[in-house]
Design an enzyme around this catalytic site. Structure first.
Site, PDB file in Angstrom:
ATOM      1  N   LYS A   1       0.838  -1.208   0.000  1.00  0.00           N
ATOM      2  CA  LYS A   1       0.000   0.000   0.000  1.00  0.00           C
ATOM      3  C   LYS A   1       0.878   1.264   0.000  1.00  0.00           C
ATOM      4  O   LYS A   1       0.601   2.226  -0.717  1.00  0.00           O
ATOM      5  CB  LYS A   1      -0.923  -0.029   1.227  1.00  0.00           C
ATOM      6  CG  LYS A   1      -1.701   1.240   1.480  1.00  0.00           C
ATOM      7  CD  LYS A   1      -2.720   1.545   0.407  1.00  0.00           C
ATOM      8  CE  LYS A   1      -3.355   2.911   0.640  1.00  0.00           C
ATOM      9  NZ  LYS A   1      -4.254   3.344  -0.397  1.00  0.00           N
TER      10      LYS A   1
HETATM   11  N1  LIG Z   1      -9.619   9.042   1.721  1.00  0.00           N
HETATM   12  C1  LIG Z   1      -9.035   8.256   0.832  1.00  0.00           C
HETATM   13  O1  LIG Z   1      -9.125   8.479  -0.392  1.00  0.00           O
HETATM   14  C2  LIG Z   1      -8.273   7.037   1.288  1.00  0.00           C
HETATM   15  C3  LIG Z   1      -8.043   6.011   0.380  1.00  0.00           C
HETATM   16  C4  LIG Z   1      -7.391   4.842   0.801  1.00  0.00           C
HETATM   17  C5  LIG Z   1      -6.954   4.740   2.129  1.00  0.00           C
HETATM   18  N2  LIG Z   1      -7.171   5.784   2.993  1.00  0.00           N
HETATM   19  C6  LIG Z   1      -6.703   5.607   4.378  1.00  0.00           C
HETATM   20  O2  LIG Z   1      -7.853   5.379   5.179  1.00  0.00           O
HETATM   21  C7  LIG Z   1      -7.620   5.853   6.508  1.00  0.00           C
HETATM   22  C8  LIG Z   1      -8.760   6.798   6.895  1.00  0.00           C
HETATM   23  O3  LIG Z   1      -8.756   7.872   5.958  1.00  0.00           O
HETATM   24  P1  LIG Z   1      -9.994   8.866   5.818  1.00  0.00           P
HETATM   25  O4  LIG Z   1      -9.827   9.569   4.529  1.00  0.00           O
HETATM   26  O5  LIG Z   1     -11.264   8.142   6.134  1.00  0.00           O
HETATM   27  O6  LIG Z   1      -9.645   9.884   7.014  1.00  0.00           O
HETATM   28  P2  LIG Z   1     -10.641  10.770   7.882  1.00  0.00           P
HETATM   29  O7  LIG Z   1     -11.883  11.093   7.128  1.00  0.00           O
HETATM   30  O8  LIG Z   1      -9.816  11.867   8.430  1.00  0.00           O
HETATM   31  O9  LIG Z   1     -11.069   9.769   9.087  1.00  0.00           O
HETATM   32  C9  LIG Z   1     -10.115   9.405  10.043  1.00  0.00           C
HETATM   33  C10 LIG Z   1     -10.752   8.429  11.037  1.00  0.00           C
HETATM   34  O10 LIG Z   1      -9.763   8.077  12.017  1.00  0.00           O
HETATM   35  C11 LIG Z   1     -10.295   8.394  13.309  1.00  0.00           C
HETATM   36  N3  LIG Z   1      -9.204   8.758  14.210  1.00  0.00           N
HETATM   37  C12 LIG Z   1      -8.219   9.674  13.998  1.00  0.00           C
HETATM   38  N4  LIG Z   1      -7.388   9.732  15.049  1.00  0.00           N
HETATM   39  C13 LIG Z   1      -7.880   8.830  15.961  1.00  0.00           C
HETATM   40  C14 LIG Z   1      -7.469   8.415  17.257  1.00  0.00           C
HETATM   41  N5  LIG Z   1      -6.369   8.933  17.846  1.00  0.00           N
HETATM   42  N6  LIG Z   1      -8.195   7.467  17.878  1.00  0.00           N
HETATM   43  C15 LIG Z   1      -9.284   6.928  17.289  1.00  0.00           C
HETATM   44  N7  LIG Z   1      -9.739   7.284  16.082  1.00  0.00           N
HETATM   45  C16 LIG Z   1      -9.033   8.217  15.419  1.00  0.00           C
HETATM   46  C17 LIG Z   1     -11.250   9.531  13.075  1.00  0.00           C
HETATM   47  O11 LIG Z   1     -12.130   9.681  14.164  1.00  0.00           O
HETATM   48  P3  LIG Z   1     -12.908  11.090  14.410  1.00  0.00           P
HETATM   49  O12 LIG Z   1     -14.135  11.044  13.530  1.00  0.00           O
HETATM   50  O13 LIG Z   1     -13.202  11.083  15.853  1.00  0.00           O
HETATM   51  O14 LIG Z   1     -11.951  12.188  14.016  1.00  0.00           O
HETATM   52  C18 LIG Z   1     -11.939   9.031  11.804  1.00  0.00           C
HETATM   53  O15 LIG Z   1     -12.861   8.017  12.098  1.00  0.00           O
HETATM   54  C19 LIG Z   1      -6.240   6.532   6.495  1.00  0.00           C
HETATM   55  O16 LIG Z   1      -5.270   5.639   6.974  1.00  0.00           O
HETATM   56  C20 LIG Z   1      -6.032   6.812   5.017  1.00  0.00           C
HETATM   57  O17 LIG Z   1      -4.661   6.893   4.692  1.00  0.00           O
HETATM   58  C21 LIG Z   1      -7.831   6.915   2.622  1.00  0.00           C
END
Ligand SMILES: NC(=O)c1ccc[n+]([C@@H]2O[C@H](COP(=O)([O-])OP(=O)(O)OC[C@H]3O[C@@H](n4cnc5c(N)ncnc54)[C@H](OP(=O)(O)O)[C@@H]3O)[C@@H](O)[C@H]2O)c1
EC number: 1.1.-.-
Length: 311
Positions: free
Chosen positions: A182
């Site tokens: 990844k």
């Molecule tokens: N977006 C994309 O296009 C994409 C594609 C592939 C993979 N990813 C990966 O998927 C993952 C999530 O990405 P996202 O885009 O969904 O990000 P996001 O919208 O910022 O969501 C982040 C999530 O992580 C939680 N979180 C953050 N810090 C935390 C902590 N200390 N303890 C517990 N929960 C915590 C947040 O909770 P809260 O709601 O409380 O903040 C939220 O549920 C990342 O690793 C990213 O690299 C993203």
């Protein structure tokens, strides 16, 4: 055995309902599985609870379900899930830690995956790293893919969940190989976004429409699903966030850390890290998708971009 059979009678605890987690859990719920949900900010679970998911009040409650699937931001967030009494395997909730399998879909370092795998093993659970390729819109369209690696005992259920959410699951090993794959793919994607931004600014400065450039580019050998996803922001300069500049820089840094530890020089990716850092620190990327990198490239060139219509 079909996917549906593998998930029959299994309660899955979904942990992490950000942009990706919400889109993924939504597809899983729609496939008919028994789903329970937890998010650090509880309100983000409301929409899924309204559609029939069970609300979990703590990580301990999640750790008492048969299977846990986590989808959180970064290494620190993943570490926090298995940290101490109030974590997945803490004793703060009766039954906590009885999960058979923990699957993590977050993009994290192989080291963080290994720490999670150790915590799972101590609690008697299998661990599978299952990072996903695809943004929230790709997930909604059922086109996301997973790489999975980890303990044999967890691979089948991880594959079944992956296929309920997306279109393909690649088994790539028995440890944290999926995390490495990844990071490699995201490193290439980050560099591609920078190069795309640079040529779009170059064409624009030469008086050529970005819409025409992207139309030709997407029809050429270098055109890809990725260049097609990023065509709209590059042309219209509208950047609804699929993935933030901070998130993209996090992945670049994880790949660079791995490269440093393994003594592999990655000069192109190192330059890309600087570009994303400027985008974050200069504020041009705030609240936007990482495709806003084109604004940073244009600023460096002293060039004013104007929105264009998509062709
Ligand atoms: N977006 C994309 O296009 C994409 C594609 C592939 C993979 N990813 C990966 O998927 C993952 C999530 O990405 P996202 O885009 O969904 O990000 P996001 O919208 O910022 O969501 C982040 C999530 O992580 C939680 N979180 C953050 N810090 C935390 C902590 N200390 N303890 C517990 N929960 C915590 C947040 O909770 P809260 O709601 O409380 O903040 C939220 O549920 C990342 O690793 C990213 O690299 C993203």
């Amino acid at each position: 055995m079909t996917n549906a059979d593998a998930l029959q009678g299994v309660e899955i605890a979904w942990v992490g309902l950000g942009r990706m987690g919400s889109a993924m859990a939504s597809r899983l719920l729609a496939s008919g599985v028994d789903l329970a949900v937890w998010n650090r900010t509880p309100e983000r679970a409301d929409a899924l609870v309204a559609r029939g998911a069970r609300r979990l009040r703590s990580l301990g409650e999640a750790g008492a379900c048969d299977v846990v699937f986590s989808m959180v931001l970064d290494d620190a967030a993943l570490d926090s899930l298995h940290d101490g009494e109030s974590g997945l395997f803490g004793a703060a909730h009766p039954g906590a830690g009885s999960a058979r399998v923990w699957i993590d879909g977050s993009t994290v370092s192989p080291a963080a995956s290994e720490r999670a795998a150790r915590a799972a093993a101590e609690a008697g659970a299998a661990f599978v790293a299952a990072p996903i390729s695809g943004n929230p819109a790709v997930v909604e369209a059922g086109q996301a893919i997973f790489a999975i690696s980890g303990d044999d005992a967890g691979l089948e259920v991880a594959e079944a969940i992956g296929l309920a959410i997306g279109r393909a699951v690649h088994r790539v090993g028995s440890r944290t190989e999926a995390s490495v794959i990844k990071l490699c793919v995201n490193a290439l994607l980050s560099v591609t976004m920078q190069s795309l931004a640079e040529v779009a600014v170059l064409a624009d400065r030469a008086g050529v429409s970005r819409a025409l450039l992207m139309e030709f580019l997407n029809d050429s050998a270098i055109g890809s699903p990725f260049t097609r996803y990023k065509t709209a922001p590059v042309v219209t300069l509208d950047f609804p966030p699929a993935f933030t500049p901070e998130g993209q820089r996090k992945d670049v840094r994880l790949a660079l850390e791995l490269a440093r530890a393994l003594e592999v020089p990655l000069p192109v990716l190192a330059t890309t890290e600087v570009a994303y850092s400027s985008l974050v620190s200069g504020g041009l990327g705030e609240g936007k998708d990482f495709a806003a990198l084109i604004l940073e490239v244009a600023r460096d060139a002293g060039h004013q971009l104007r929105p264009e219509e998509l062709r």
